[in-house]
Design a protein around this motif. Structure first.
Motif, PDB file in Angstrom:
ATOM      1  N   TYR A  64       0.831  -1.198   0.000  1.00  0.00           N
ATOM      2  CA  TYR A  64       0.000   0.000   0.000  1.00  0.00           C
ATOM      3  C   TYR A  64       0.871   1.256   0.000  1.00  0.00           C
ATOM      4  O   TYR A  64       0.632   2.210  -0.754  1.00  0.00           O
ATOM      5  CB  TYR A  64      -0.911  -0.021   1.230  1.00  0.00           C
ATOM      6  N   LEU A  65       1.898   1.268   0.837  1.00  0.00           N
ATOM      7  CA  LEU A  65       2.773   2.439   0.933  1.00  0.00           C
ATOM      8  C   LEU A  65       3.583   2.649  -0.345  1.00  0.00           C
ATOM      9  O   LEU A  65       3.761   3.787  -0.796  1.00  0.00           O
ATOM     10  CB  LEU A  65       3.715   2.274   2.139  1.00  0.00           C
ATOM     11  N   ILE A  66       4.060   1.555  -0.939  1.00  0.00           N
ATOM     12  CA  ILE A  66       4.786   1.662  -2.212  1.00  0.00           C
ATOM     13  C   ILE A  66       3.872   2.246  -3.287  1.00  0.00           C
ATOM     14  O   ILE A  66       4.266   3.118  -4.067  1.00  0.00           O
ATOM     15  CB  ILE A  66       5.324   0.288  -2.643  1.00  0.00           C
ATOM     16  N   GLY A  67       2.623   1.789  -3.314  1.00  0.00           N
ATOM     17  CA  GLY A  67       1.666   2.309  -4.289  1.00  0.00           C
ATOM     18  C   GLY A  67       1.413   3.794  -4.099  1.00  0.00           C
ATOM     19  O   GLY A  67       1.324   4.547  -5.074  1.00  0.00           O
ATOM     20  N   ALA A  68       1.333   4.242  -2.852  1.00  0.00           N
ATOM     21  CA  ALA A  68       1.113   5.667  -2.583  1.00  0.00           C
ATOM     22  C   ALA A  68       2.284   6.509  -3.090  1.00  0.00           C
ATOM     23  O   ALA A  68       2.091   7.587  -3.671  1.00  0.00           O
ATOM     24  CB  ALA A  68       0.912   5.882  -1.080  1.00  0.00           C
ATOM     25  N   VAL A  69       3.495   6.022  -2.891  1.00  0.00           N
ATOM     26  CA  VAL A  69       4.682   6.754  -3.358  1.00  0.00           C
ATOM     27  C   VAL A  69       4.689   6.841  -4.884  1.00  0.00           C
ATOM     28  O   VAL A  69       4.947   7.918  -5.459  1.00  0.00           O
ATOM     29  CB  VAL A  69       5.966   6.067  -2.848  1.00  0.00           C
ATOM     30  N   LEU A  70       4.413   5.730  -5.571  1.00  0.00           N
ATOM     31  CA  LEU A  70       4.386   5.732  -7.041  1.00  0.00           C
ATOM     32  C   LEU A  70       3.318   6.678  -7.569  1.00  0.00           C
ATOM     33  O   LEU A  70       3.522   7.366  -8.579  1.00  0.00           O
ATOM     34  CB  LEU A  70       4.133   4.311  -7.553  1.00  0.00           C
ATOM     35  N   ILE A 160      -1.093  14.323  -6.293  1.00  0.00           N
ATOM     36  CA  ILE A 160      -0.014  14.619  -5.336  1.00  0.00           C
ATOM     37  C   ILE A 160      -0.544  14.703  -3.910  1.00  0.00           C
ATOM     38  O   ILE A 160      -0.075  13.976  -3.028  1.00  0.00           O
ATOM     39  CB  ILE A 160       0.735  15.899  -5.751  1.00  0.00           C
ATOM     40  N   PRO A 161      -1.536  15.572  -3.628  1.00  0.00           N
ATOM     41  CA  PRO A 161      -2.042  15.605  -2.243  1.00  0.00           C
ATOM     42  C   PRO A 161      -2.738  14.308  -1.831  1.00  0.00           C
ATOM     43  O   PRO A 161      -2.665  13.913  -0.667  1.00  0.00           O
ATOM     44  CB  PRO A 161      -3.028  16.779  -2.261  1.00  0.00           C
ATOM     45  N   LEU A 162      -3.395  13.639  -2.782  1.00  0.00           N
ATOM     46  CA  LEU A 162      -4.056  12.376  -2.450  1.00  0.00           C
ATOM     47  C   LEU A 162      -3.035  11.307  -2.055  1.00  0.00           C
ATOM     48  O   LEU A 162      -3.255  10.542  -1.110  1.00  0.00           O
ATOM     49  CB  LEU A 162      -4.890  11.894  -3.641  1.00  0.00           C
ATOM     50  N   SER A 163      -1.918  11.253  -2.775  1.00  0.00           N
ATOM     51  CA  SER A 163      -0.894  10.254  -2.447  1.00  0.00           C
ATOM     52  C   SER A 163      -0.254  10.550  -1.098  1.00  0.00           C
ATOM     53  O   SER A 163       0.051   9.626  -0.325  1.00  0.00           O
ATOM     54  CB  SER A 163       0.176  10.221  -3.547  1.00  0.00           C
ATOM     55  N   VAL A 164      -0.040  11.832  -0.792  1.00  0.00           N
ATOM     56  CA  VAL A 164       0.524  12.206   0.513  1.00  0.00           C
ATOM     57  C   VAL A 164      -0.428  11.789   1.630  1.00  0.00           C
ATOM     58  O   VAL A 164      -0.006  11.247   2.659  1.00  0.00           O
ATOM     59  CB  VAL A 164       0.798  13.721   0.573  1.00  0.00           C
ATOM     60  N   ALA A 165      -1.714  12.022   1.435  1.00  0.00           N
ATOM     61  CA  ALA A 165      -2.703  11.626   2.438  1.00  0.00           C
ATOM     62  C   ALA A 165      -2.704  10.110   2.633  1.00  0.00           C
ATOM     63  O   ALA A 165      -2.765   9.615   3.772  1.00  0.00           O
ATOM     64  CB  ALA A 165      -4.093  12.111   2.024  1.00  0.00           C
ATOM     65  N   CYS A 166      -2.619   9.365   1.530  1.00  0.00           N
ATOM     66  CA  CYS A 166      -2.573   7.900   1.624  1.00  0.00           C
ATOM     67  C   CYS A 166      -1.320   7.435   2.368  1.00  0.00           C
ATOM     68  O   CYS A 166      -1.382   6.502   3.182  1.00  0.00           O
ATOM     69  CB  CYS A 166      -2.591   7.282   0.225  1.00  0.00           C
ATOM     70  N   LEU A 167      -0.208   8.081   2.082  1.00  0.00           N
ATOM     71  CA  LEU A 167       1.056   7.696   2.713  1.00  0.00           C
ATOM     72  C   LEU A 167       1.005   7.938   4.220  1.00  0.00           C
ATOM     73  O   LEU A 167       1.395   7.073   5.022  1.00  0.00           O
ATOM     74  CB  LEU A 167       2.204   8.484   2.084  1.00  0.00           C
ATOM     75  N   ILE A 168       0.494   9.086   4.612  1.00  0.00           N
ATOM     76  CA  ILE A 168       0.419   9.420   6.043  1.00  0.00           C
ATOM     77  C   ILE A 168      -0.537   8.471   6.763  1.00  0.00           C
ATOM     78  O   ILE A 168      -0.214   7.896   7.816  1.00  0.00           O
ATOM     79  CB  ILE A 168      -0.024  10.883   6.234  1.00  0.00           C
ATOM     80  N   LEU A 169      -1.741   8.289   6.192  1.00  0.00           N
ATOM     81  CA  LEU A 169      -2.718   7.409   6.830  1.00  0.00           C
ATOM     82  C   LEU A 169      -2.230   5.959   6.856  1.00  0.00           C
ATOM     83  O   LEU A 169      -2.458   5.232   7.819  1.00  0.00           O
ATOM     84  CB  LEU A 169      -4.056   7.498   6.098  1.00  0.00           C
ATOM     85  N   GLY A 170      -1.567   5.546   5.769  1.00  0.00           N
ATOM     86  CA  GLY A 170      -1.054   4.183   5.718  1.00  0.00           C
ATOM     87  C   GLY A 170      -0.024   3.927   6.804  1.00  0.00           C
ATOM     88  O   GLY A 170      -0.032   2.883   7.459  1.00  0.00           O
ATOM     89  N   LEU A 171       0.866   4.897   7.017  1.00  0.00           N
ATOM     90  CA  LEU A 171       1.895   4.751   8.052  1.00  0.00           C
ATOM     91  C   LEU A 171       1.287   4.744   9.451  1.00  0.00           C
ATOM     92  O   LEU A 171       1.741   4.021  10.344  1.00  0.00           O
ATOM     93  CB  LEU A 171       2.911   5.887   7.937  1.00  0.00           C
ATOM     94  N   LEU A 172       0.230   5.536   9.644  1.00  0.00           N
ATOM     95  CA  LEU A 172      -0.361   5.671  10.971  1.00  0.00           C
ATOM     96  C   LEU A 172      -1.341   4.558  11.310  1.00  0.00           C
ATOM     97  O   LEU A 172      -1.452   4.154  12.477  1.00  0.00           O
ATOM     98  CB  LEU A 172      -1.077   7.025  11.094  1.00  0.00           C
ATOM     99  N   VAL A 173      -2.056   4.058  10.311  1.00  0.00           N
ATOM    100  CA  VAL A 173      -3.219   3.215  10.592  1.00  0.00           C
ATOM    101  C   VAL A 173      -3.049   1.752  10.226  1.00  0.00           C
ATOM    102  O   VAL A 173      -3.456   0.861  10.977  1.00  0.00           O
ATOM    103  CB  VAL A 173      -4.470   3.781   9.863  1.00  0.00           C
TER     104      VAL A 173
END
Length: 451
Positions: A64-70, A160-173
């Motif tokens: 999930y996190l790799i996908g958010a970065v890409l 860009i903002p959507l991927s950042v949101a996914c990355l933050i939520l993915g790391l936290l949740v």
């Protein structure tokens, strides 16, 4: 899960209203801008089962996190692209980046079933259905609004903002523990299988993208790749796609076929009808998006209202029948048709958007091997995008250089055939009775658990 899963369907449809502005900006013909559509389809058709299998092996969180970065990288590439070729590269990266969230989500839902003992999480599956398919209809509307505000580059920048949101939520949740019970040494990644599968899918999709007699040699390539892929997977210790299990699970194969037919009708409407609204009816990109908005709203309402009901077969029958009605009405559309009539068609199209994807997703949930839920879910999306590619190819063939009334009617007839086939295979599929029974038992178990 919902935020990550929204990225793929939104990006698959948002580009529909951006093709003309991009063509004008770079002086590119329609044959070249069509690669913006095909690039994401090609990447997604391969990436969905690929990421799904990786989720099965390594768990949902890292993928999930790799996908958010890409996805974020793709947004940056598209926003600052100096030419059309860079936009195509961005769409390829975007296709792979947005592949991870859906199989990761299905894996997490299945793992929660094991933890809680509740076998039919209808509310969660409904929410996921809304974000994975129903919301695709809002793509042209959102694209039109973004283009009106910031030009066509905003269609890429939104990632860009959507991927950042996914990355933050993915790391936290996302839980670190949710992964397969096997060890890394038990699971071997089937690289050869992935390469053969990719060759098969690329051959098929390139042929569908621009079907010509002189490209029929691609059929031979696809057949050879498919044969080699089947032999490889039958012999592999840990295959990319277990064709033996798939071949013995006829109901699941029918579910994949149902996904192809449903997606063919849906994406033919999203791309073909949208193109006609701009080229044939003379609406702007923003106006065309607004005409399609009722389809999105109706789909959301229908999905929410019916999502917790376990009658999967009934949803499929009603959704497929409604598709037939919408296709018939499209046969009577012409360049002077009143806007209210076009809106009525959009509302009717929204009904199967809220029913069919949810029912197909729930069917797969009960039919797929729990140990391969990620790969099975990813493969479902591959078949969905095969239908999308069929729709794109049909739109190009029937419209040619101009989206005319005659071309729209031919496209509607093509859609009608797919919708009728969807009705027939649903009526004849007796395995859905078993799925309905399993869904009903899961619903009763949840009620007892809540009490």
């Amino acid at each position: 899960m919902m935020l990550g899963s929204i990225l793929n369907p939104i990006n698959s449809s948002i580009i529909a209203v951006a093709l003309v502005p991009i063509a004008v900006a770079f002086g590119a013909p329609a044959s070249e801008t069509a690669w913006l559509v095909a690039a994401l389809y090609l990447a997604t058709s391969i990436g969905q089962p690929l990421f799904g299998r990786l989720v099965d092996i390594f768990g949902p969180r890292p993928l999930y996190l790799i996908g958010a970065v890409l996805t974020g990288i793709a947004g940056l590439l598209g926003t600052f692209a100096p030419g059309l070729w860079m936009l195509i590269v961005a769409r390829v990266v975007l296709g792979f980046g947005t592949c991870a969230a859906y199989p990761a989500s299905m894996y997490l839902i299945r793992s929660e079933e094991k933890r809680t003992g509740v076998s039919s999480p209808a509310g969660v599956l409904t929410a996921l259905s809304v974000t994975t398919q129903t919301i695709a209809v809002v793509g042209p509307t959102l694209g039109g609004l973004l283009i009106g505000i910031g030009g066509w580059r905003a269609v890429f920048a939104i990632n860009i903002p959507l991927s950042v949101a996914c990355l933050i939520l993915g790391l936290l949740v996302l839980p670190r523990r949710a992964r397969a019970a096997r060890t890394d040494t038990d699971a071997r990644f089937d690289v050869v299988g992935v390469i053969l599968f990719s060759g098969m899918m690329i051959s098929v999709l390139v042929l569908l993208m621009d079907f010509r007699i002189d490209r029929l040699w691609l059929v031979a390539v696809a057949v050879v790749a498919a044969g080699a892929f089947a032999i490889r997977e039958l012999r592999a210790r840990d295959p990319f796609i277990d064709v033996r299990v798939l071949g013995g699970n006829v109901p699941l194969v029918v579910t994949y076929l149902r996904s192809v037919l449903g997606a063919t009708v849906t994406y033919a409407f999203l791309y073909g009808f949208t193109q006609w609204l701009e080229g044939g009816r003379g609406l702007s990109a923003s106006q065309a998006g607004l005409v399609l908005m009722p389809a999105f709203a109706t789909g959301i309402v229908v999905a929410v209202v019916t999502g917790r009901r376990p009658q999967i077969r009934g949803k499929l029958l009603v959704g497929a029948s409604t598709m037939v009605v919408a296709c018939v009405l499209m046969l009577f559309v012409h360049e002077t048709s009143a806007v209210w009539f076009l809106v009525v068609i959009a509302v009717i199209v929204g009904v199967p958007q809220g029913l069919i994807n949810l029912a197909i997703q729930n069917t797969l949930y009960h039919q797929a091997d729990p140990e391969r839920m990620g790969a099975s879910s990813g493969l479902l999306r591959t078949f969905m995008y095969l239908g999308a590619m069929l729709a794109s190819s049909a739109s190009g063939a029937f419209f040619g250089a101009q989206a005319t009334d005659g071309g729209l009617h031919e496209l509607a007839a093509f859609m009608l055939i797919a919708a009728v086939l969807l009705v027939l295979i649903t009526v004849l599929d007796r395995s859905l009775i078993k799925v309905d029974r399993a869904a009903g038992e899961g619903q009763r178990a949840k009620v007892s658990s809540d009490r």
